[in-house]
Design an enzyme around this catalytic site. Structure first.
Site, PDB file in Angstrom:
ATOM      1  N   LEU A   1      -6.738 -20.527   8.338  1.00 24.10           N
ATOM      2  CA  LEU A   1      -7.443 -19.032   8.014  1.00 24.10           C
ATOM      3  C   LEU A   1      -7.208 -18.010   9.103  1.00 24.10           C
ATOM      4  CD1 LEU A   1     -10.720 -20.147   5.836  1.00 24.10           C
ATOM      5  CD2 LEU A   1      -8.212 -19.265   5.154  1.00 24.10           C
ATOM      6  N   GLY A   2      -7.548 -18.575  10.336  1.00 22.74           N
ATOM      7  CA  GLY A   2      -7.585 -17.659  11.498  1.00 22.74           C
ATOM      8  C   GLY A   2      -7.860 -18.318  12.728  1.00 22.74           C
TER       9      GLY A   2
ATOM     10  N   GLY B   1      -9.281 -17.171  17.055  1.00 17.34           N
ATOM     11  CA  GLY B   1      -9.863 -16.232  17.914  1.00 17.34           C
ATOM     12  C   GLY B   1      -9.718 -16.865  19.217  1.00 17.34           C
ATOM     13  N   GLY B   2     -10.601 -16.232  20.078  1.00 17.43           N
ATOM     14  CA  GLY B   2     -10.264 -16.662  21.770  1.00 17.43           C
ATOM     15  C   GLY B   2     -10.944 -18.079  21.938  1.00 17.43           C
ATOM     16  N   PHE B   3     -11.828 -18.351  21.000  1.00 12.74           N
ATOM     17  CA  PHE B   3     -12.716 -19.448  21.134  1.00 12.74           C
ATOM     18  C   PHE B   3     -12.439 -20.711  20.162  1.00 12.74           C
ATOM     19  CE2 PHE B   3     -15.815 -20.492  24.301  1.00 12.74           C
ATOM     20  CZ  PHE B   3     -16.445 -21.306  23.916  1.00 12.74           C
ATOM     21  N   GLY B   4     -11.560 -20.505  19.196  1.00 14.29           N
ATOM     22  CA  GLY B   4     -11.406 -21.490  18.082  1.00 14.29           C
ATOM     23  C   GLY B   4     -10.302 -21.178  17.084  1.00 14.29           C
TER      24      GLY B   4
ATOM     25  N   ASP C   1     -21.387 -10.525  16.573  1.00  9.38           N
ATOM     26  CA  ASP C   1     -19.949 -10.150  16.151  1.00  9.38           C
ATOM     27  C   ASP C   1     -19.686  -9.523  14.663  1.00  9.38           C
ATOM     28  OD1 ASP C   1     -17.334  -9.664  16.666  1.00  9.38           O
ATOM     29  OD2 ASP C   1     -16.641 -11.659  16.483  1.00  9.38           O
TER      30      ASP C   1
END
Length: 363
Positions: A41-42, A44-47, A164
């Site tokens: 699904l996507g 990010g910088g952390f997972g 966020d």
């Protein structure tokens, strides 16, 4: 059949090479003997976030698996991260009883990585909705705030700062059109704080949030409840204008977004949004309750203005002195009454009637 853009396809290939779940996408192999991994699904910088099915439950319901990857070579920091992850996951589990927050279904860790399994909400993000249908009206954005502010109040009452809030983390549920807040930054931030690896000690990495939507205190790693109010205000401005915060000019003196020339809204609503996105914490709304009160009061302002400006019709023949009530002392009122009686009854009434009349008027 899902069709991905070249960007998503390249992301899928990259993740497939790097992670166990990525390699399991589209296969019949089950993760932890129960989860069928469908697609990414996507990231990010952390997972990384995956769409999956629970193959052991009736109907094989969809779910979302968030893989958090706080890389660290230190056993001590990994143990600390594990403790914080469990604590924050339990907090998320308690929050999931709210209809506008995805329910936490499971959480676990393995090989230095942490996993959250959450309810899948079918719908579109507000970012995608604005790209598809255009910017929103003032009335629609007010309604959006009326629906989201109680969610913030609920989070803050439970001592949670989302960290966020942005259009990409707000879903409009396909089934009942409710707004759902996803992708909490609290767990990520706690894991980052627990890691002693040098790559997590600098501000740019340790910072959890999104440029433009996060206020200055969040960049200093000191988020407060009002930080979520700032992000929600910037999101509301995005809905009104169709522009992200980095697309606007900023006031050189205050650092605040110069957004008002981009859209026509009522003066009262503009003041509320401007106070939500004040750079200074002292000038910004402190709580969701304060914003809700301001919005509710703003709805009554037209009625109050009508009440304040309503005046009795003017008589052009009436002087200013005649408009004011005239005070007449009791003694003078008695004298006037005597003269009126005398003029009317001088020739017809005896003297004792005059005495009785004076007594009545005096009393």
């Amino acid at each position: 059949m899902h069709r991905f853009s070249p960007k998503i396809t390249k992301l899928h290939e990259s993740v497939s090479q790097q992670t166990q779940l990525g390699q399991m996408c589209g296969s019949k192999e089950l993760f932890r003997d129960r989860y069928e991994i469908i697609r990414i699904l996507g990231r990010g910088g952390f997972g990384i976030t995956f769409l999956a099915r629970n193959a052991l439950l009736p109907g094989k319901p969809l779910c979302v698996i968030k893989q958090l990857c706080p890389k660290t070579s230190s056993t001590k920091s990994l143990q600390k991260a594990s403790e914080r992850f469990e604590k924050e996951a339990k907090t998320l589990g308690q929050l999931g009883s709210h209809s506008q927050i995805p329910m936490l279904l499971d959480y676990f860790e393995g090989n230095g990585e942490f996993y959250l399994v959450q309810e899948y909400v079918r719908g579109s993000t507000l970012a995608r909705e604005v790209r598809r249908t255009g910017r929103k009206s003032e009335a629609a954005v007010k309604q959006f705030l009326q629906e989201l502010l109680p969610v913030l109040k609920y989070l803050h009452k439970n001592h949670v700062i989302h960290r966020d809030i942005k259009p990409q983390n707000l879903l409009r549920c396909e089934d009942d059109q409710r707004f759902v807040l996803i992708d909490f930054g609290a767990v990520k931030e706690k894991l980052a704080e627990a890691c002693e690896n040098s790559s997590y000690k600098n501000v740019s990495t340790n910072f959890i949030g999104t440029m433009g939507f996060a206020p200055p205190e969040q960049f200093s790693l000191r988020p407060v409840y009002a930080s979520d109010i700032y992000a929600l205000g910037v999101t509301a401005i995005y809905l009104l204008t169709g522009k992200g915060p980095l697309e606007f000019e900023h006031d050189r003196n205050t650092g605040e977004i110069c957004w008002q020339k981009e859209v026509n809204v009522s003066q009262g609503f503009a003041q509320i949004l401007s106070k939500m996105v004040k750079v200074s914490l002292e000038e910004r709304f402190k709580t969701a309750d304060e914003v809700m009160r301001a919005l509710n009061l703003q709805g009554y302002i037209p009625t109050l203005n009508n009440c304040l400006t309503t005046q009795p019709p003017k008589n052009p023949n009436q002087t200013q002195r005649e408009k004011l009530p005239i005070y007449i002392p009791p003694v003078k009122r008695t004298a006037i009454a005597i003269r009126e009686w005398q003029a009317k009854f001088r020739s017809t009434k005896p003297q004792e009637d005059l005495h009785n009349y004076i007594t009545q008027v005096s009393n």
